[in-house]
Design a protein around this motif. Structure first.
Motif, PDB file in Angstrom:
ATOM      1  N   LEU A 415       0.829  -1.207   0.000  1.00 35.38           N
ATOM      2  CA  LEU A 415       0.000   0.000   0.000  1.00 35.38           C
ATOM      3  C   LEU A 415       0.863   1.256   0.000  1.00 35.38           C
ATOM      4  N   ALA A 416       1.950   1.225   0.760  1.00 36.87           N
ATOM      5  CA  ALA A 416       2.853   2.375   0.782  1.00 36.87           C
ATOM      6  C   ALA A 416       3.452   2.625  -0.593  1.00 36.87           C
ATOM      7  N   LEU A 417       3.926   1.571  -1.255  1.00 36.92           N
ATOM      8  CA  LEU A 417       4.519   1.718  -2.581  1.00 36.92           C
ATOM      9  C   LEU A 417       3.487   2.190  -3.597  1.00 36.92           C
ATOM     10  N   GLU A 432       8.479  -8.533   9.121  1.00 35.58           N
ATOM     11  CA  GLU A 432       8.557  -9.301   7.878  1.00 35.58           C
ATOM     12  C   GLU A 432       7.450  -8.834   6.957  1.00 35.58           C
ATOM     13  N   TYR A 433       7.821  -8.531   5.705  1.00 36.44           N
ATOM     14  CA  TYR A 433       6.876  -7.939   4.765  1.00 36.44           C
ATOM     15  C   TYR A 433       6.948  -8.667   3.420  1.00 36.44           C
ATOM     16  N   GLN A 434       5.863  -8.523   2.652  1.00 36.73           N
ATOM     17  CA  GLN A 434       5.834  -8.931   1.254  1.00 36.73           C
ATOM     18  C   GLN A 434       5.247  -7.780   0.458  1.00 36.73           C
ATOM     19  N   ALA A 435       5.695  -7.642  -0.790  1.00 38.61           N
ATOM     20  CA  ALA A 435       5.191  -6.526  -1.595  1.00 38.61           C
ATOM     21  C   ALA A 435       5.338  -6.842  -3.074  1.00 38.61           C
ATOM     22  N   THR A 459      10.280 -10.522   1.969  1.00 39.46           N
ATOM     23  CA  THR A 459      10.328 -11.803   1.255  1.00 39.46           C
ATOM     24  C   THR A 459       9.517 -11.712  -0.024  1.00 39.46           C
ATOM     25  N   SER A 460       9.932 -12.473  -1.026  1.00 41.46           N
ATOM     26  CA  SER A 460       9.211 -12.497  -2.300  1.00 41.46           C
ATOM     27  C   SER A 460       7.970 -13.367  -2.181  1.00 41.46           C
ATOM     28  N   GLU A 461       7.049 -13.167  -3.114  1.00 41.10           N
ATOM     29  CA  GLU A 461       5.846 -13.989  -3.172  1.00 41.10           C
ATOM     30  C   GLU A 461       6.087 -15.122  -4.158  1.00 41.10           C
ATOM     31  N   PRO A 462       6.043 -16.390  -3.712  1.00 40.83           N
ATOM     32  CA  PRO A 462       6.369 -17.517  -4.601  1.00 40.83           C
ATOM     33  C   PRO A 462       5.490 -17.594  -5.846  1.00 40.83           C
ATOM     34  N   SER A 463       4.294 -17.025  -5.774  1.00 37.84           N
ATOM     35  CA  SER A 463       3.388 -17.105  -6.921  1.00 37.84           C
ATOM     36  C   SER A 463       3.792 -16.178  -8.056  1.00 37.84           C
ATOM     37  N   ARG A 464       4.766 -15.301  -7.818  1.00 34.63           N
ATOM     38  CA  ARG A 464       5.147 -14.313  -8.829  1.00 34.63           C
ATOM     39  C   ARG A 464       6.517 -14.632  -9.426  1.00 34.63           C
ATOM     40  N   HIS A 479      19.497  -0.462   3.959  1.00 35.57           N
ATOM     41  CA  HIS A 479      19.318  -1.079   5.286  1.00 35.57           C
ATOM     42  C   HIS A 479      18.165  -2.093   5.299  1.00 35.57           C
ATOM     43  N   LEU A 480      18.159  -3.009   4.319  1.00 31.55           N
ATOM     44  CA  LEU A 480      17.070  -3.992   4.202  1.00 31.55           C
ATOM     45  C   LEU A 480      17.654  -5.383   4.001  1.00 31.55           C
ATOM     46  N   SER A 481      16.818  -6.396   4.262  1.00 35.87           N
ATOM     47  CA  SER A 481      17.135  -7.779   3.901  1.00 35.87           C
ATOM     48  C   SER A 481      16.095  -8.246   2.882  1.00 35.87           C
ATOM     49  N   LEU A 482      16.549  -8.589   1.682  1.00 36.33           N
ATOM     50  CA  LEU A 482      15.675  -9.118   0.642  1.00 36.33           C
ATOM     51  C   LEU A 482      15.858 -10.629   0.607  1.00 36.33           C
ATOM     52  N   ILE A 483      14.783 -11.366   0.818  1.00 32.97           N
ATOM     53  CA  ILE A 483      14.860 -12.827   0.910  1.00 32.97           C
ATOM     54  C   ILE A 483      14.006 -13.411  -0.211  1.00 32.97           C
TER      55      ILE A 483
END
Length: 615
Positions: A415-417, A432-435, A459-464, A479-483
């Protein structure tokens, strides 16, 4: 499958077994084992609700009927039956039977014939399908050719023993898929001459002695009733010959395996709808694609992307055919629109799969457009907003911001993006977030975490397909962790413009960080781990004349830095001295890169003859 059938057996609660109404015994019910169906293995992708009653769908003729058969749409909710009164009558619950305590348990299933195709080399599979089975047939004739191939093999033996493996919902009202992937029954098979295309893949079976199953407490009476309901006719491709019979049975088992593999992995629903001058050549490409996936030539994440796309395509075909079959009269405007929406989604997926089958795109997968969002630019009133992403917000969290900062608080990163314009800043607090919108970055924004970067996990969404994809002129992540989980593109893909990664952790599953031609990426104080390396390029050049090019004569994309350094040294020394020792170094580079160049004349190229660069 043999070990699964014979090594262990399941027991299920008595109230899980289906009931067969005496009044309907002998009628031909529509179920997951209808006659002209696709191989049972293709049922894995279709989620069909399990019910204690069975409704008969309307008859679908012609090409649509064949399509419905392949997609196994024989089971519909009772409310969709032709006769509403009959549906209501069938909906009435009957008492569930209990299994007598003294009833004898089913014996263990004997082992089925082992897979002979599993040990075949790539060229052996190509020869089998292209030279022996399909030969010069057209795509629209493939069904008939496969039927004739099976028919000839079945003439070897008119009676034999096999294990009938079918969908558990034929026998159970409820069950756990993980514990019961199929129901297996030992049957005696009687092969009869095929009459027409609708019966080509059906066979007559009866329960063999001793009564055997992978379900220890399955009632013998229930099996007899189910088979009587089906008129003892089941799909041939659901039957697996058992070991211990004569050699002819092994030839029949191989023929069944050949046909199952064809429909599971080589056949596409669009094949008989399009003209194809050389169908055997297309099948050869699909065999190569399958082999490349199996032997790891195509990296695991890329292979998963293909499989997900193919599975999604099949499921969408199921949805469309099921939706159309439920329209009993002329479609309304809303129904017509819904049909077109489903159809166009199928067309898009079909296009992607065709791109996968193009040999030139196989290593990386199809590069379809990832960014569909238009750039917003600045707000009309010229102000920028700082978006706070946190479940709750306190004044302490924003104490370092200036008093005139315009704030918006969100508990959802997507929503922020979605509310960002160029110049905005997104501040993310630990959690922990997904976007999904991270794959749609078009505006110049800053996304930064506050706190320890290990505690700000996105974290990424596996469906995408994609995780972070940018077309912005200047976007910054800090300053982020992308998983990465499930997505198979690079964890960060810069398609155009410039991206900055500062003090970030990137945990990859795909091909790491990807920067397309013309784009730029700056990385500082970050960690990147888990990225997979693509296979080294292959190039064969013989008897060519390459001259008067304004750039390099040949450019080779090299995936590892080690070879690049060696190649650069070798080429530089060769250009400077041209002695035999340096020629050996170049030969070593070519050998490492899997290059073959014979009798080529390369001259008068402005920037040089050969360039080797890293990916």
């Amino acid at each position: 499958m043999a070990s699964m059938a014979s090594a262990s057996r399941a027991s299920v609660p008595a109230d899980s077994f289906r009931t067969i109404s005496p009044g309907r015994r002998g009628e031909k019910a529509a179920s997951a084992v209808s006659g002209d169906t696709e191989p049972a293995t293709t049922l894995k992708g279709t989620a069909i609700p399990v019910r204690s009653v069975v409704a008969v769908p309307r008859q679908v003729k012609g090409k649509a009927g064949r399509e419905a058969a392949r997609l196994r749409l024989q089971r519909l909710p009772a409310a969709q039956a032709e006769d509403p009164g009959e549906a209501a009558e069938e909906e009435e619950e009957e008492p569930l039977p209990s299994v007598p305590e003294d009833e004898e348990e089913a014996q263990l299933l004997p082992p089925v014939c082992g897979s002979r195709m599993r040990g075949m080399w790539r060229d052996e599979k190509v020869s089998l399908y292209c030279d022996q089975v399909l030969q010069d047939c057209k795509a629209e004739d493939a069904d008939e050719v496969m039927g004739k191939y099976l028919s000839e093999k079945l003439k070897l033996k008119d009676k034999w023993l096999g294990v009938w493996k079918t969908n558990p919902n034929v026998f159970f009202v409820k069950y756990e898929e993980a514990s019961i992937p199929f129901v297996g029954i030992l049957v005696e098979v009687t092969c009869e001459p095929y009459q027409d295309s609708s019966s080509r893949f059906k066979v007559t079976v009866s329960v063999a002695e001793p009564f055997s199953s992978n379900i220890a407490n399955i009632p013998r009476d229930l099996v007899d009733d189910i088979l009587e309901e089906l008129e003892h006719s089941v799909p041939l491709l659901e039957v697996y010959p058992v070991e211990g019979q004569d050699t002819d049975i092994h030839d029949i088992a191989l023929a069944l395996e050949v046909v199952r593999f064809f429909y599971d992995f080589l056949w596409r629903d669009w094949d008989d709808e399009e003209s194809c001058e050389n169908y055997a050549a297309l099948i050869e490409e699909r065999i190569n694609l399958w082999c490349d996936i199996q032997d790891g030539t195509i990296p695991g994440p890329i292979a998963q992307r293909f499989k997900k796309t193919l599975e999604k395509y099949k499921n969408k075909r199921v949805e469309l055919v099921e939706y159309q079959s439920n329209i009993k009269e002329d479609p309304s405007a809303a129904e017509a629109v819904e049909c077109w929406k489903k159809y166009y989604e199928i067309v898009m997926l079909c296009g992607l799969l065709k791109m996968w089958e193009d040999l030139r795109l196989r290593v990386h997968g199809p590069f379809f457009p990832r960014i569909l969002r238009r750039r917003k630019g600045k707000r009309e009133f010229g102000k920028t907003i700082t978006h706070i992403v946190a479940k709750v917000m306190t004044t302490e969290m924003i104490k370092d911001l200036s008093s005139d900062t315009l704030l918006q608080q969100h508990d959802d990163l997507d929503l922020a993006l979605d509310n960002c314009y160029s110049g905005d800043t997104v501040i993310i607090f630990p959690g922990e977030y997904q976007a999904a919108n991270l794959a749609l970055l078009t505006d110049d924004i800053i996304i930064k975490g506050v706190g320890k970067r290990e505690e700000i996990m996105i974290t990424s969404e596996p469906s995408r397909d994609s995780f972070v994809v940018s077309k912005a002129d200047n976007v910054k992540l800090m300053h982020l962790s992308l998983i990465q989980q499930g997505t198979v593109d690079g964890i960060v893909v810069v398609e155009s413009g410039h991206m900055t990664l500062e003090n970030c952790i990137l945990k990859c599953e795909g091909t790491g960080v990807c920067v397309l031609t013309g784009a730029a990426l700056t990385i500082t104080d970050s960690e990147i781990t888990g990225a997979q390396v693509l296979p080294a390029p292959k190039l064969k050049m013989t008897n060519n004349h390459i001259y008067s090019n304004k750039g390099y004569g040949v450019s080779i994309l090299q995936p590892t830095e080690q070879f690049f350094i060696v190649a650069e040294e070798a080429l530089n020394k060769r250009a400077a001295s041209g002695d035999k020792k340096d020629d050996k170094m170049l030969f070593k580079v070519m050998q490492n890169l899997n290059l073959e160049m014979n009798n080529n004349k390369i001259e008068a190229n402005v920037k040089g003859d050969i360039r080797i660069v890293t990916s």
